[in-house]
Design a protein around this motif. Structure first.
Motif, short mmCIF file in Angstrom:
data_model
loop_
_atom_site.label_atom_id
_atom_site.label_comp_id
_atom_site.label_asym_id
_atom_site.label_seq_id
_atom_site.Cartn_x
_atom_site.Cartn_y
_atom_site.Cartn_z
N ASN A 1 5.90 -8.08 9.44
CA ASN A 1 5.50 -7.05 8.48
C ASN A 1 4.81 -5.87 9.16
OD1 ASN A 1 6.62 -8.19 6.22
ND2 ASN A 1 4.81 -9.38 5.69
N ALA A 2 4.36 -6.07 10.40
CA ALA A 2 3.77 -4.96 11.15
C ALA A 2 4.84 -4.01 11.71
CB ALA A 2 2.91 -5.49 12.29
N LEU A 3 6.12 -4.39 11.60
CA LEU A 3 7.20 -3.52 12.08
C LEU A 3 7.32 -2.27 11.22
CD1 LEU A 3 9.98 -6.21 12.82
CD2 LEU A 3 8.72 -4.87 14.52
N GLY A 4 6.89 -2.36 9.95
CA GLY A 4 6.91 -1.19 9.07
C GLY A 4 8.25 -0.89 8.43
N ILE A 5 9.23 -1.80 8.57
CA ILE A 5 10.58 -1.55 8.02
C ILE A 5 10.49 -1.36 6.50
CG2 ILE A 5 12.86 -2.58 7.65
CD1 ILE A 5 12.39 -4.08 10.38
N GLY B 1 6.19 4.57 -1.90
CA GLY B 1 7.64 4.46 -2.01
C GLY B 1 8.09 3.02 -2.00
N PRO C 1 0.80 -1.23 0.00
CA PRO C 1 0.00 0.00 0.00
C PRO C 1 0.83 1.29 0.00
CG PRO C 1 0.09 -0.93 2.21
CD PRO C 1 0.86 -1.86 1.32
N TRP C 2 2.11 1.20 0.38
CA TRP C 2 2.92 2.41 0.57
C TRP C 2 3.64 2.74 -0.74
CZ3 TRP C 2 2.43 6.01 3.94
CH2 TRP C 2 3.48 6.84 4.32
N GLN D 1 14.01 -2.26 1.67
CA GLN D 1 15.22 -1.45 1.87
C GLN D 1 15.21 -0.64 3.17
OE1 GLN D 1 18.06 -1.50 -0.17
NE2 GLN D 1 16.96 -3.27 -0.97
N GLY D 2 14.16 -0.82 3.98
CA GLY D 2 14.13 -0.12 5.26
C GLY D 2 13.59 1.30 5.17
N PHE D 3 13.02 1.67 4.01
CA PHE D 3 12.49 3.03 3.81
C PHE D 3 11.03 3.14 4.26
CE2 PHE D 3 15.55 3.38 -0.05
CZ PHE D 3 16.61 3.61 0.80
N GLY D 4 10.50 2.11 4.92
CA GLY D 4 9.12 2.10 5.37
C GLY D 4 8.22 1.39 4.40
N GLY D 5 7.24 0.64 4.94
CA GLY D 5 6.30 -0.08 4.08
C GLY D 5 5.87 -1.38 4.72
N LYS D 6 4.96 -2.05 4.03
CA LYS D 6 4.38 -3.28 4.57
C LYS D 6 5.31 -4.49 4.35
CE LYS D 6 0.42 -6.37 3.86
NZ LYS D 6 -0.61 -6.74 2.87
#
Lengths: 280, 185
Positions: free
Chosen positions: A232-236, A43, A40-41, A239-244
Motif C-alpha cells: 500500500n506504500a507503493l501509492g498505486i 480521488g 485519505p486521497w 484503479q491505479g489512479f493513485g491512493g493508499k
C-alpha cells in the motif's frame, strides 16, 4: 461410508456459480467499505465509493458484479469416508458450472484449446483441485477467477539464499509491475515452498482465503501485515489512479520444500474477489 | 472536481482538448471490440477491406459484456485490460479512431500514435460493470455475432463515467496520479 448424490453436487455448484458472481463475499465487501472510510486521497475515495455503489446495484438487480465472470476455479475437500454416487465428481461439478453460467446469464469465457481458441459456449471445463481429507463431508469452494488479475500473476524458483528478504521483494515487485492492470484494490495470494506445481496451488488457495483471516502461523501473519503495508506504500491506489488502497489483503500459504529450493508464487485477484464455500 | 461532458463520436480537435485526469461523462454512441474482434478488423484491413463501421472519429470500448437478462439492454459491461489490444490500436488510430475506453497500461507505440494523430485513452472503472451497464441505453449488433461476448456492438451511452488516463500529449494519469499521491504524504 456416507453416500453423496452427484446431482446434489451439480445443484450446489450451479447455485454457487450464480451467487458468487452476483454477491461479493462479506469479508471482501466489509474490507472495501473500511478502506473507503480510511482512504485519505479524495480521488481514490471516490473510486472506492463507486465500487460500493456497483456491488449494491449487482446485488439488488441480481446481475454480475463484473462482466468477467471468470474461469471457474473449484476447490474440493472430499472426506475419505464419503462416496459420490450417481455419477462422477468431475462431471457433476462441470454440469453445475454449465447450468450456472447458462441459466444465470453469466459470460462464457473459456476456450477449448489455448492456441486454437474456440469458445466452449458454457464456461466448462472448470479447473478443479481435489484433496482427500478426514471425515465424511464434501466441502466445495467456487471461485470465479477473472483474467485481468490472473494474467498479472508470477512465479519464481529462488535459491534458498534469497531468503525472507528476497521473497518479500518479489511480492512487492509483482504488485508494482502489475500496476493498474489487475483492477486494484487487489488481493495478493502468496505461495511459498513445495515444488513448481505445488507453489502455484498454494498461491491460488491463498487468494481464495477470506481477507479477514490471517495465517495461523504468527511468523507468516506478521509477514502478511508487513507486506500489506509495503504494497500500500507503493501509492498505486484504486484503479491505479493513485491512493493508499492498493491491496485489500496479502494472504500467505506455505509448504515444506527441498533443501535446494525456495519457490514463490504470487496469484493476484481483483477487488471482485469471489469465493464461496459450501459443505455437503 | 469538475466534470466534462463529451459526446461521441469525438473529433480529433475534441480528443486533443482533453487532458489526463479529466473526469468525463461520455454520451452518444461507441463501439465494443476486444481481442478476437480486433484481430479480425486488422486482418480485414490488411486485405484492403473497409471497416464494418465508421472508424473516423469513433470511440472503441474494450468490453465483453455478460448476456443481457430479459428486459435488460445489456448485461454487466465493465472494461477489460487494454494492453491486449496494443498490437492493433495504432492502425485503428491511423484509420481515424479518436478514443479508446479500457483499463490498465498502454504501450509506447499506442501512445506515439495517439500523439501523432490526436486520440485519447479513457479509463473506465474495472469491475464496476453493473454500474456502467446502467449508463448504456441501447445495444445494436454490428458484426461478428459468432464471437458471442466478443462481437462488435454499437452502444448508445448516456453519462458514461470515464477518466482521461492518457491524453494526446502523452500525459499519463497512472504516472502522475501515483506521484501526486506520494508527494502529498
Amino acid at each position: 461410508m456416507r453416500e453423496i448424490q452427484a446431482s446434489s453436487i451439480t445443484d450446489k455448484v450451479r447455485e454457487m456459480c450464480i451467487s458468487a458472481n452476483v454477491v461479493l463475499p462479506g469479508d471482501v465487501s466489509a474490507r472495501i467499505k473500511a478502506c473507503h472510510d480510511s482512504e485519505p486521497w479524495p480521488g481514490a475515495k471516490d473510486t472506492l465509493a463507486k465500487l460500493i455503489e456497483n456491488m449494491n446495484i449487482a446485488r439488488e438487480d441480481s446481475v454480475p458484479i463484473c462482466q468477467d465472470t471468470g474461469l471457474t476455479w473449484v476447490g474440493v475437500e472430499l472426506g475419505q469416508d464419503a462416496h459420490v454416487v450417481g455419477g462422477g465428481l468431475y462431471d457433476a461439478i462441470n454440469e453445475g458450472v454449465r447450468r450456472g453460467y447458462v441459466e444465470g446469464y453469466l459470460r462464457k469465457s473459456v476456450v477449448a484449446d489455448p492456441l486454437r481458441r474456440k469458445n466452449t459456449g458454457d464456461n466448462t471445463p472448470a479447473v478443479i483441485s481435489v484433496e482427500i481429507v478426514p471425515g465424511d463431508k464434501l466441502a466445495i469452494t467456487v471461485g470465479p477467477k477473472g483474467a485481468g488479475s490472473e494474467n498479472m500473476s508470477r512465479i519464481a524458483m529462488f535459491p534458498p539464499s534469497k531468503g525472507e528478504k528476497g521473497v518479500k521483494e518479489f511480492v512487492v515487485e509483482s504488485v508494482a509491475i502489475a500496476g493498474p492492470n489487475p483492477c486494484p484494490p487487489i488481493v495478493v495470494g502468496v505461495g511459498i515452498g513445495g515444488t513448481f506445481d505445488k507453489v502455484a496451488l498454494l498461491a491460488k488457495k491463498a487468494v481464495m482465503r477470506p481477507v479477514d483471516v490471517r495465517s495461523g502461523d504468527p511468523y507468516y501473519a506478521a509477514m502478511e501485515a508487513e507486506l500489506l503495508d509495503r504494497v500500500n506504500a507503493l501509492g498505486i491506489g484504486p484503479q491505479g489512479f493513485g491512493g493508499k488502497t492498493t491491496a485489500l489483503a496479502v494472504n500467505i500459504e506455505t509448504w515444506p520444500t527441498h533443501i535446494a529450493c525456495l519457490p514463490v508464487a504470487v496469484n493476484i485477484n481483483c477487488h471482485v474477489a469471489r469465493h464461496v464455500t459450501a459443505v455437503l | 472536481m469538475s466534470v466534462k461532458n463529451v459526446t461521441a463520436p469525438i473529433t480529433r480537435d475534441v480528443a486533443r482538448s482533453l487532458r489526463a485526469g479529466d473526469a468525463v461523462l461520455l454520451s452518444g454512441y461507441i463501439y465494443t471490440a476486444r481481442d478476437a474482434a480486433h484481430a479480425r478488423l486488422i486482418e480485414l484491413d490488411a486485405k484492403g477491406g473497409a471497416m464494418p463501421f465508421e472508424i473516423k472519429d469513433s470511440v472503441i470500448y474494450y468490453v465483453g459484456p455478460t448476456p443481457a437478462k430479459p428486459g435488460h439492454v445489456i448485461g454487466s459491461a465493465g472494461p477489460t485490460t487494454s494492453y491486449r489490444m496494443d498490437a492493433y490500436a495504432p492502425r485503428l488510430i491511423e484509420l481515424g479512431m479518436t478514443g479508446m475506453i479500457g483499463k490498465g497500461k498502454r504501450s509506447q507505440e499506442v501512445v506515439d500514435s495517439m500523439k501523432k494523430y490526436g486520440a485519447v485513452y479513457f479509463g473506465a472503472i474495472g469491475g464496476a460493470a453493473a454500474l456502467i451497464a446502467k449508463r448504456i441505453t441501447a445495444c445494436e449488433p454490428v458484426c461478428y455475432e459468432d464471437l458471442g461476448a466478443e462481437a462488435i456492438n454499437r452502444l448508445t451511452v448516456k453519462d458514461f463515467p470515464v477518466t482521461v488516463v492518457i491524453d494526446s500529449l502523452g500525459n499519463n494519469l497512472y504516472e502522475t496520479g501515483v506521484k501526486e499521491y506520494l508527494a502529498g504524504l
